[in-house]
Design a protein around this motif. Structure first.
Motif, mmCIF file in Angstrom:
data_model
loop_
_atom_site.group_PDB
_atom_site.id
_atom_site.type_symbol
_atom_site.label_atom_id
_atom_site.label_comp_id
_atom_site.label_asym_id
_atom_site.label_seq_id
_atom_site.Cartn_x
_atom_site.Cartn_y
_atom_site.Cartn_z
ATOM 1 N N TYR A 1 -24.273 -6.361 10.102
ATOM 2 C CA TYR A 1 -23.608 -5.801 11.277
ATOM 3 C C TYR A 1 -22.174 -5.431 10.905
ATOM 4 C CZ TYR A 1 -21.963 -5.307 16.071
ATOM 5 O OH TYR A 1 -21.436 -4.829 17.235
ATOM 6 N N GLY B 1 -19.926 -3.506 12.979
ATOM 7 C CA GLY B 1 -19.038 -3.629 14.119
ATOM 8 C C GLY B 1 -17.858 -2.677 14.041
ATOM 9 N N GLU C 1 -29.425 -4.803 6.979
ATOM 10 C CA GLU C 1 -29.184 -4.865 8.420
ATOM 11 C C GLU C 1 -27.898 -5.623 8.762
ATOM 12 O OE1 GLU C 1 -30.910 -2.956 10.283
ATOM 13 O OE2 GLU C 1 -32.348 -2.491 8.701
ATOM 14 N N THR D 1 -28.207 0.082 8.934
ATOM 15 C CA THR D 1 -28.263 1.011 10.066
ATOM 16 C C THR D 1 -27.355 0.590 11.215
ATOM 17 O OG1 THR D 1 -30.205 -0.163 10.943
ATOM 18 C CG2 THR D 1 -30.612 1.740 9.518
ATOM 19 N N SER D 2 -26.864 -0.650 11.201
ATOM 20 C CA SER D 2 -25.975 -1.131 12.275
ATOM 21 C C SER D 2 -24.527 -0.808 11.921
ATOM 22 C CB SER D 2 -26.170 -2.636 12.480
ATOM 23 O OG SER D 2 -27.491 -2.927 12.876
ATOM 24 N N THR D 3 -24.283 0.484 11.750
ATOM 25 C CA THR D 3 -22.979 0.957 11.275
ATOM 26 C C THR D 3 -22.339 1.928 12.267
ATOM 27 O OG1 THR D 3 -24.129 2.725 10.093
ATOM 28 C CG2 THR D 3 -23.640 0.738 8.842
ATOM 29 N N HIS D 4 -22.738 1.890 13.518
ATOM 30 C CA HIS D 4 -22.375 2.908 14.498
ATOM 31 C C HIS D 4 -20.868 3.024 14.730
ATOM 32 C CE1 HIS D 4 -26.498 1.576 15.346
ATOM 33 N NE2 HIS D 4 -26.735 2.819 15.688
#
Length: 211
Positions: free
Chosen positions: A115, A117, A113, A135-138
């Motif tokens: 970040y 960014g 998880e 999953t915090s790979t937007h």
């Protein structure tokens, strides 16, 4: 991002960390007291050796890391492309990009998880790095990178999902990446053209459509 490299001890409440700015060329990264809680802001790190270090916290904002070695580096907490670096509230108007260019991440320990960014990886090598439960790979971008070893439960995104105005884009660069040496388990490529990637076991004419 210019000027002589400076690193200073900074206090925020009860938390004491190091703030790194300016340009550092070559050599081994270290801090005076061994407290590897470090924030990089408008920093340029070229050919710096971070290998084997264990960061309690690693935050990068509006910085460049070029030809740096992160082999066996361990991150307890990491923000690869943070919105800011101090106690000030983010204005949400601008989100500068942090770039890792031609860096080596071999057996690097990235926490679940983590970040990512607003970060861009260019021609980096991820060799048996711990890429799991990410999953915090937007808003993360990958161009010309090589991946080897197991990659499990990771999302890669071709489109941004929020903060488009601050990012200055609505798509993430994601092309020319080589996954042929990787074992992909539960990996999702969302809104990404797989014809521009090298994927293991998928002939060019039978690649699945992007999600």
């Amino acid at each position: 991002m210019s000027g002589a490299f400076e690193i200073e001890a900074t206090q925020m409440g009860l938390r004491r960390y190091w703030l790194a700015r300016g340009e550092l060329n070559g050599g081994r990264f270290g801090v005076a007291d061994g407290n590897l809680d470090v924030r990089f802001a408008q920093a340029r790190m070229v050919g710096v050796d971070f290998s084997g270090l264990k960061f309690s916290s690693f935050l990068a904002h509006d910085s460049v890391f070029e030809r740096c070695d992160f082999s066996r580096t361990a991150f307890d907490d990491v923000l690869f492309g943070a919105t800011g670096y101090g106690p000030e509230r983010w204005d949400e108007l601008s989100w500068p990009e942090t770039v890792f260019r031609e860096c080596l991440f071999a057996r690097t320990r990235i926490p679940p998880e983590a970040y990512f960014g607003n970060v861009r990886f260019e021609r980096c090598v991820f060799d048996s790095a711990r890429l799991r439960d990410l999953t915090s790979t937007h808003n993360a971008q990958f161009v010309g990178c090589v991946f080897r070893g197991k990659i499990q439960d990771v999302n890669f995104w071709g489109t941004t999902t929020e903060r488009n105005a601050a990012l200055g884009r609505d798509r993430n660069a994601f092309s020319d990446n080589d996954f042929t040496g990787a074992e992909l388990l539960g990996v999702a490529f969302r809104h990404i053209d797989l014809d521009t990637q090298r994927i293991p076991g998928l002939p060019k004419l039978s690649r699945p459509a992007s999600v």
